[in-house]
Design a protein around this motif. Structure first.
Motif, short mmCIF file in Angstrom:
data_model
loop_
_atom_site.label_atom_id
_atom_site.label_comp_id
_atom_site.label_asym_id
_atom_site.label_seq_id
_atom_site.Cartn_x
_atom_site.Cartn_y
_atom_site.Cartn_z
N GLU A 165 0.94 -1.39 0.00
CA GLU A 165 0.09 0.11 0.15
C GLU A 165 0.85 1.18 -0.04
N LEU A 166 0.50 2.17 -0.91
CA LEU A 166 1.30 3.38 -0.98
C LEU A 166 0.88 4.40 0.17
N VAL A 167 1.94 5.00 0.79
CA VAL A 167 1.58 5.74 2.00
C VAL A 167 2.55 7.17 2.06
N VAL A 168 1.90 8.14 2.72
CA VAL A 168 2.65 9.35 2.84
C VAL A 168 3.19 9.21 4.14
N VAL A 169 4.54 9.52 4.45
CA VAL A 169 5.05 9.43 5.87
C VAL A 169 5.00 11.04 6.41
N ASN A 170 4.12 10.90 7.57
CA ASN A 170 4.26 12.34 8.68
C ASN A 170 5.68 12.02 9.22
N PRO A 171 6.74 13.02 9.10
CA PRO A 171 8.07 12.71 9.58
C PRO A 171 8.16 13.16 11.17
#
Length: 345
Positions: A91-97
């Motif tokens: 699954e493609l995800v955006v990472v909150n750093p």
């Protein structure tokens, strides 16, 4: 500046990491590939990494909150390595750093972006300029409908979206964004989406021309011109500073209208000073804007999905990780026409 690539012995299940060893020294280091994640964390295989001013400042030794060596990279998109909890492998995800403690006063008040013990990937701890990292589940957002490159641009746009939300803009506000770099452009885009009249101020004619040609910003001003003239003589209702320059921040105070807000998006090491009588006369609000929250990430992803943000115009170039040691010096020293460089893995 010493830019080099080290040759490390082969290691089973290894990966190369873009590491700033010390100011001026960037290398690809071989490290072990993470195979396990702590409870509540997820392994993510990185797809793309945006390079931003923070990374260049780390390379140049200008970042105030950092220990070396450091694997850089906090603008991240990736795919879940192994199914866990609600997350499915691939699954493609955006990472909150922004890793928060979830226990301090700020976190308890719903402001994990300014957690009192915050750790930012690529700054306080090693980042994502590598094949795989482990991330808390709460720091992952589904990137449904986005490409890998688009997902890597969400974080830096969320900085601007958060600043605009902090300013509580209305459609009748006259806005000035100082600094037409990536953060300034992102801030200006979301200020415009709010309906406000948006102006841009920069010392680079190249950047201003780019803002006009690529994004349609008609109201651009070169530093040194008499901006407070004609219809602008009363100043601006809201100013966003995205310069990262103390002198530029101080120069913004006289441009504020009465009853205005000054949103400091950039952070500087120096002390900022201003005239208290002028500040009180205008009843100015000074607003700090730090990082972003899930709400801001969601705002950005929604804008990208609905084509209200042109990510093709934002992405200046892509470079593969193995080619970065030969490219990063050029990227760091010649950023006038560069909006966003993205490293692919």
């Amino acid at each position: 500046m010493n830019i080099e690539k080290t040759k490390s012995p082969a290691v089973a299940r290894s990966m190369e990491c873009g590491t700033v060893i010390e100011p001026g020294v960037f290398r690809l280091e071989t490290r072990a590939l993470p195979e396990d994640a702590p409870d509540g964390w997820v392994l993510v295989d990185i797809e793309a990494v945006g390079i931003c001013g923070t990374d260049y400042h780390i390379l140049e030794g200008k970042h105030p909150f950092l220990d070396y060596p450091r694997v850089i990279g906090h603008e991240l998109s990736g795919r879940v390595a192994e199914s866990v909890g609600p997350w499915t492998a691939g699954e493609l995800v955006v990472v909150n750093p922004y890793l928060s403690c979830n226990a301090c006063r700020a976190c308890m008040k719903g402001k994990p972006n300014c957690c009192s013990s915050i750790e930012v990937l690529g700054v306080h701890r090693d980042g994502g300029m590598c094949s795989r990292i482990a991330v808390p589940q709460q720091n992952l957002y589904p990137a449904t409908g986005l490409t890998e490159l688009q997902a890597a641009m969400v974080e830096f746009l969320a900085i601007g979206a958060h600043a605009v939300r902090r300013a509580a803009l209305s459609a009748d506000d006259r806005v000035l964004v100082t600094g037409a770099g990536p953060i300034g452009i992102g801030t200006a885009l979301f200020a415009r989406l709010s309906g406000a009249e948006v102006h841009l101020l920069d010392m680079s004619q190249t950047r201003l021309a780019q803002a006009k040609e690529k994004f349609g910003f008609k109201n651009t001003h070169l530093v040194g011109t008499d901006i407070l003239s004609g219809p602008l003589q009363d100043g601006f209702d809201v100013i966003f500073d995205a310069t990262g320059n103390a002198a530029a921040i101080e120069a913004g105070f006289p441009l504020l209208a009465h009853g205005s807000r000054y949103v400091l998006v950039s952070v500087v090491k120096e002390t900022i000073s201003f005239s208290d009588p002028e500040f009180h006369k205008r009843e100015t609000q000074i607003i700090g804007s730090r990082n972003a929250t899930r709400e801001d990430f969601e705002t950005v992803m929604s804008a990208i999905r609905s084509d209200r943000i042109d990510t093709d115009a934002l992405c200046t170039l892509t470079v593969r990780l193995e080619d970065l040691p030969a490219k990063i010096k050029e990227l760091a020293t010649d950023r006038e026409a560069l909006i966003k460089a993205i490293v692919t893995l």
